[in-house]
Design an enzyme around this catalytic site. Structure first.
Site, short mmCIF file in Angstrom:
data_model
loop_
_atom_site.label_atom_id
_atom_site.label_comp_id
_atom_site.label_asym_id
_atom_site.label_seq_id
_atom_site.Cartn_x
_atom_site.Cartn_y
_atom_site.Cartn_z
N ASP A 200 -11.20 2.71 4.06
CA ASP A 200 -11.53 1.29 3.94
C ASP A 200 -13.05 1.08 3.83
O ASP A 200 -13.51 -0.02 3.57
CB ASP A 200 -11.01 0.55 5.19
CG ASP A 200 -10.20 -0.67 4.82
OD1 ASP A 200 -10.05 -0.95 3.62
OD2 ASP A 200 -9.72 -1.35 5.75
N LYS B 221 0.84 -1.20 0.00
CA LYS B 221 0.00 0.00 0.00
C LYS B 221 0.88 1.25 0.00
O LYS B 221 0.62 2.21 -0.73
CB LYS B 221 -0.94 -0.02 1.22
CG LYS B 221 -2.06 -1.04 1.04
CD LYS B 221 -2.80 -1.37 2.32
CE LYS B 221 -3.81 -2.49 2.04
NZ LYS B 221 -4.47 -3.02 3.23
N GLN C 33 -5.15 -1.97 9.59
CA GLN C 33 -5.00 -3.25 8.90
C GLN C 33 -5.70 -4.35 9.69
O GLN C 33 -5.45 -4.55 10.87
CB GLN C 33 -3.50 -3.57 8.72
CG GLN C 33 -3.24 -4.82 7.91
CD GLN C 33 -3.74 -4.75 6.47
OE1 GLN C 33 -3.58 -3.73 5.80
NE2 GLN C 33 -4.38 -5.80 6.00
#
Ligand code: NAP
Length: 302
Positions: A135, A68, A112
């Site tokens: 997200d 990322k 994460q």
């Protein structure tokens, strides 16, 4: 990858030996990342910042986060990685996320997943403001998706939509079956496919669904978002259908998807490779979301 042998399409897309158009996620990710970089430069190169929070030492999570950051740099973005030991504790993780939420120099926050056992992930997600929720997992972002309001949408489902759009796979009035109903992938993807303007007729299948072959074989679009190697066989696929593989299973033979690629490519009209399909698109859409978040925060013009 060596399998494509048929001549490419007029748009330069590779075909599989059976003639299906390969929906190449690496290629589309590179296109999207390059477009994002161009947009940022055209806006005078403002600082657009993605922050990730990584708790613990899970190797795949470390790899995902590294990728990322690598792609964020290619897109001309700044990125920050907050790394905490697995035993940092709920309070410390919440402090870090709250600080990122309050920091005007941070535009997107990604925690994460999964957090190590014992953490309350929902409580952490609740601290992320909707405008920084790159997200798309918070209740507000999910609620906006359900209500059809503008907002940030989960990166993996958005990546599937981008692959279908890029390859002009028709959706209006078409039948789609999404196998998997998680908050991360299956459910938001089903909502996106059924949205006004996309207009697919969507069936959501899951572990209690009966006769998956029957459910899938009339579908124009089949998406596997399960994590069970080879679940989707040629018997599940109508000739010419678009087949998207989201599932990831780590086996001795390497990473494999939910789709029996060799058998299905001979029947499908479009197919994603695994790896190299939906995975890179998840990262591309994370960065797309980060730019959208920066716009929502006034860093770039809307
Ligand atoms: P998840 O939360 O475990 O959900 C899996 C879903 O599959 C559940 O809805 C489950 O049904 C359903 N399922 C399980 N066995 C089934 C079966 N035999 N037939 C039909 N449905 C079945 O997983 P997730 O987070 O959605 O992730 C799904 C897969 O995608 C995983 O392999 C994950 O690693 C992968 N993934 C890939 C990407 C990417 O970028 N490509 C991103 C995220 C996740 P129930 O609801 O009934 O349990």
């Amino acid at each position: 990858m060596t399998y494509p042998t048929a001549p490419p399409t007029s748009q330069g897309d590779e075909r599989t030996p059976g003639g299906a158009i390969l929906m190449d996620g690496n290629r589309l990710r590179d296109e999207i990342v390059s477009e994002l970089a161009t947009t940022i430069v055209a806006a005078g190169s403002p600082s657009v910042c993605l922050a990730t929070v990584l708790v613990g030492d899970d190797a795949p999570s470390q790899r995902y986060v590294r990728n990322k950051h690598l792609q964020a740099a290619k897109a001309g973005m700044v990125s920050r990685n907050e790394v905490l030991p697995a035993d940092a504790g709920q309070t410390r993780v919440e402090q870090i996320v709250s600080a990122l939420a309050a920091d005007p120099n941070v535009h997107g926050i990604l925690v994460q997943s999964p957090l190590p056992a014992g953490y309350d992930e929902e409580a952490v997600l609740r601290l992320i403001p909707a405008v920084k929720d790159v997200d798309g997992l918070t209740s507000e972002s999910m609620g906006r998706l359900v209500r059809g309001l503008p907002g940030l949408v989960g990166c993996t489902p958005l990546g599937v939509m981008r692959l279908l759009e890029r390859h002009a796979v028709p959706t209006r009035g078409r039948r789609a079956v999404v196998i998997g109903r998680s908050m991360l992938v299956g459910l938001p993807l089903s909502l996106l496919l059924a949205r006004k303007g996309v207009d697919a007729t969507v069936t959501i299948a899951h572990s209690r669904s009966v006769d998956l072959v029957d459910l899938c074989r009339d579908a124009d679009i089949v998406v596997g978002a399960v994590g069970q190697p080879g679940l989707i066989t040629a018997a599940h696929v109508k000739p010419g259908a678009a087949v998207v593989d989201v599932g990831i299973s780590r086996t001795e033979a390497g990473i494999v998807g939910d789709v029996d690629f060799d058998a299905v490519q001979a029947v499908a009209g479009h197919i994603t490779p695994m790896p190299g399909g939906t995975g890179p698109m998840t990262i591309a859409c994370l960065l797309e979301n980060t730019l959208t978040a920066a716009r929502l925060q006034g860093v770039l013009p809307a």
